[in-house]
Write a protein that holds these residues in place. Structure first.
Motif, PDB file in Angstrom:
ATOM      1  N   HIS A  96      -9.735  58.311  -3.118  1.00 30.64           N
ATOM      2  CA  HIS A  96     -10.620  58.974  -3.874  1.00 30.64           C
ATOM      3  C   HIS A  96      -9.910  59.893  -5.070  1.00 30.64           C
ATOM      4  O   HIS A  96      -9.193  60.525  -4.594  1.00 30.64           O
ATOM      5  CB  HIS A  96     -11.789  59.622  -2.962  1.00 30.64           C
ATOM      6  CG  HIS A  96     -12.183  58.814  -1.966  1.00 30.64           C
ATOM      7  ND1 HIS A  96     -13.535  58.275  -2.296  1.00 30.64           N
ATOM      8  CD2 HIS A  96     -12.044  58.799  -0.703  1.00 30.64           C
ATOM      9  CE1 HIS A  96     -14.008  57.482  -1.081  1.00 30.64           C
ATOM     10  NE2 HIS A  96     -12.972  57.876  -0.087  1.00 30.64           N
ATOM     11  N   PRO A  97     -10.385  59.944  -6.245  1.00 31.94           N
ATOM     12  CA  PRO A  97      -9.773  60.739  -7.045  1.00 31.94           C
ATOM     13  C   PRO A  97     -10.223  62.058  -6.856  1.00 31.94           C
ATOM     14  O   PRO A  97     -11.173  62.499  -6.238  1.00 31.94           O
ATOM     15  CB  PRO A  97     -10.472  60.263  -8.253  1.00 31.94           C
ATOM     16  CG  PRO A  97     -11.773  59.577  -8.303  1.00 31.94           C
ATOM     17  CD  PRO A  97     -11.572  59.150  -6.777  1.00 31.94           C
ATOM     18  N   VAL A  98      -9.250  63.077  -7.374  1.00 33.06           N
ATOM     19  CA  VAL A  98      -9.648  64.517  -7.323  1.00 33.06           C
ATOM     20  C   VAL A  98      -9.063  64.972  -8.477  1.00 33.06           C
ATOM     21  O   VAL A  98      -7.953  64.752  -8.859  1.00 33.06           O
ATOM     22  CB  VAL A  98      -8.801  65.131  -6.060  1.00 33.06           C
ATOM     23  CG1 VAL A  98      -8.882  66.752  -6.156  1.00 33.06           C
ATOM     24  CG2 VAL A  98      -9.023  64.492  -4.718  1.00 33.06           C
ATOM     25  N   ASN A  99     -10.053  65.775  -9.089  1.00 32.40           N
ATOM     26  CA  ASN A  99      -9.643  66.138 -10.429  1.00 32.40           C
ATOM     27  C   ASN A  99      -9.322  67.749 -10.453  1.00 32.40           C
ATOM     28  O   ASN A  99     -10.120  68.443  -9.617  1.00 32.40           O
ATOM     29  CB  ASN A  99     -10.628  66.027 -11.457  1.00 32.40           C
ATOM     30  CG  ASN A  99     -11.139  64.513 -11.767  1.00 32.40           C
ATOM     31  OD1 ASN A  99      -9.882  63.909 -11.999  1.00 32.40           O
ATOM     32  ND2 ASN A  99     -12.082  64.077 -11.591  1.00 32.40           N
ATOM     33  N   LEU A 100      -8.297  68.085 -10.884  1.00 34.85           N
ATOM     34  CA  LEU A 100      -8.023  69.651 -10.945  1.00 34.85           C
ATOM     35  C   LEU A 100      -7.638  69.987 -12.157  1.00 34.85           C
ATOM     36  O   LEU A 100      -6.816  69.338 -13.080  1.00 34.85           O
ATOM     37  CB  LEU A 100      -6.472  69.782 -10.062  1.00 34.85           C
ATOM     38  CG  LEU A 100      -6.649  69.408  -8.768  1.00 34.85           C
ATOM     39  CD1 LEU A 100      -5.124  69.307  -8.135  1.00 34.85           C
ATOM     40  CD2 LEU A 100      -7.475  70.284  -8.091  1.00 34.85           C
ATOM     41  N   ARG A 101      -7.909  71.266 -12.553  1.00 34.78           N
ATOM     42  CA  ARG A 101      -7.621  72.029 -13.783  1.00 34.78           C
ATOM     43  C   ARG A 101      -6.454  73.256 -13.386  1.00 34.78           C
ATOM     44  O   ARG A 101      -6.747  73.744 -12.697  1.00 34.78           O
ATOM     45  CB  ARG A 101      -8.889  72.689 -14.340  1.00 34.78           C
ATOM     46  CG  ARG A 101      -9.980  71.997 -14.715  1.00 34.78           C
ATOM     47  CD  ARG A 101     -10.880  72.723 -15.842  1.00 34.78           C
ATOM     48  NE  ARG A 101     -11.315  71.966 -16.952  1.00 34.78           N
ATOM     49  CZ  ARG A 101     -11.238  71.053 -17.603  1.00 34.78           C
ATOM     50  NH1 ARG A 101      -9.672  70.772 -17.879  1.00 34.78           N
ATOM     51  NH2 ARG A 101     -11.691  70.633 -18.400  1.00 34.78           N
TER      52      ARG A 101
ATOM     53  N   ARG B 158       1.482  72.943 -14.466  1.00 33.33           N
ATOM     54  CA  ARG B 158       1.751  71.571 -14.287  1.00 33.33           C
ATOM     55  C   ARG B 158       3.015  71.304 -14.381  1.00 33.33           C
ATOM     56  O   ARG B 158       3.675  70.533 -13.802  1.00 33.33           O
ATOM     57  CB  ARG B 158       0.814  71.025 -15.412  1.00 33.33           C
ATOM     58  CG  ARG B 158       0.930  69.432 -15.471  1.00 33.33           C
ATOM     59  CD  ARG B 158       0.103  69.145 -16.426  1.00 33.33           C
ATOM     60  NE  ARG B 158       0.158  67.717 -16.570  1.00 33.33           N
ATOM     61  CZ  ARG B 158      -0.579  66.902 -17.278  1.00 33.33           C
ATOM     62  NH1 ARG B 158      -1.666  67.151 -17.984  1.00 33.33           N
ATOM     63  NH2 ARG B 158      -0.186  65.470 -17.509  1.00 33.33           N
TER      64      ARG B 158
ATOM     65  N   ARG C 239       3.366  63.217  -9.801  1.00 36.65           N
ATOM     66  CA  ARG C 239       2.740  64.342  -9.493  1.00 36.65           C
ATOM     67  C   ARG C 239       1.905  64.229  -8.419  1.00 36.65           C
ATOM     68  O   ARG C 239       1.639  65.252  -7.423  1.00 36.65           O
ATOM     69  CB  ARG C 239       2.212  64.951 -10.752  1.00 36.65           C
ATOM     70  CG  ARG C 239       1.105  66.154 -10.777  1.00 36.65           C
ATOM     71  CD  ARG C 239       0.568  66.465 -11.903  1.00 36.65           C
ATOM     72  NE  ARG C 239       1.266  66.353 -13.324  1.00 36.65           N
ATOM     73  CZ  ARG C 239       1.062  65.700 -14.259  1.00 36.65           C
ATOM     74  NH1 ARG C 239      -0.264  64.883 -14.375  1.00 36.65           N
ATOM     75  NH2 ARG C 239       1.588  65.729 -15.394  1.00 36.65           N
ATOM     76  N   SER C 240       1.046  63.172  -8.283  1.00 33.84           N
ATOM     77  CA  SER C 240      -0.030  62.985  -7.289  1.00 33.84           C
ATOM     78  C   SER C 240       0.599  62.891  -5.784  1.00 33.84           C
ATOM     79  O   SER C 240       0.150  63.829  -5.030  1.00 33.84           O
ATOM     80  CB  SER C 240      -0.836  61.686  -7.380  1.00 33.84           C
ATOM     81  OG  SER C 240      -1.507  61.990  -8.640  1.00 33.84           O
TER      82      SER C 240
END
Length: 94
Positions: free
Chosen positions: A11-16, A22, A36-37
Motif C-alpha cells: 500500500h502506498p504511504v505519502n509523507l510530507r 529528504r 528512499r522507500s
C-alpha cells in the motif's frame, strides 16, 4: 510440483517532509545501497519493533518480584565488577 508464488500486497504511504530531511534520507539510503522507500521502511520497522519491545510486560509471582528488587538494591560487587572498575576506560587510553 512447483511452489505457488505468494502475492504480497503493498500500500502506498505519502509523507510530507522538508527538502533537507529528504536529502539527508537520500544520502543515507545511497550509502546503504537502498532506495528512499526501502531505507525509510527499514528504519520505520526497526523503530516500531524497538517501541513494541520496550512495552513488553513480564509477569512474575510476588516471591520472584521481591527477589528481583532485593538483587537491584544490592550494590554491585565481585571479581568481575572489581576488574571492570579498575580498568582504564577505552576513551582515556593512549
Amino acid at each position: 510440483m512447483p511452489a505457488k508464488a505468494v502475492k504480497i500486497e503493498t500500500h502506498p504511504v505519502n509523507l510530507r517532509m522538508r527538502n533537507d530531511t529528504r536529502a539527508l534520507i537520500d544520502r543515507a539510503a545511497e550509502i546503504r545501497g537502498k532506495n528512499r522507500s526501502e531505507f525509510m521502511i527499514e528504519a520505520a520497522v526497526a523503530a516500531a519493533q524497538e517501541t513494541l519491545l520496550d512495552q513488553t510486560l513480564v509477569l512474575v509471582d510476588r516471591e520472584t518480584y521481591d527477589f528481583f528488587l532485593r538483587v537491584l538494591d544490592q550494590p554491585p560487587s565481585g571479581e568481575g565488577f572489581e576488574r571492570l572498575m579498575s580498568r582504564t576506560p577505552p576513551w582515556l587510553e593512549e
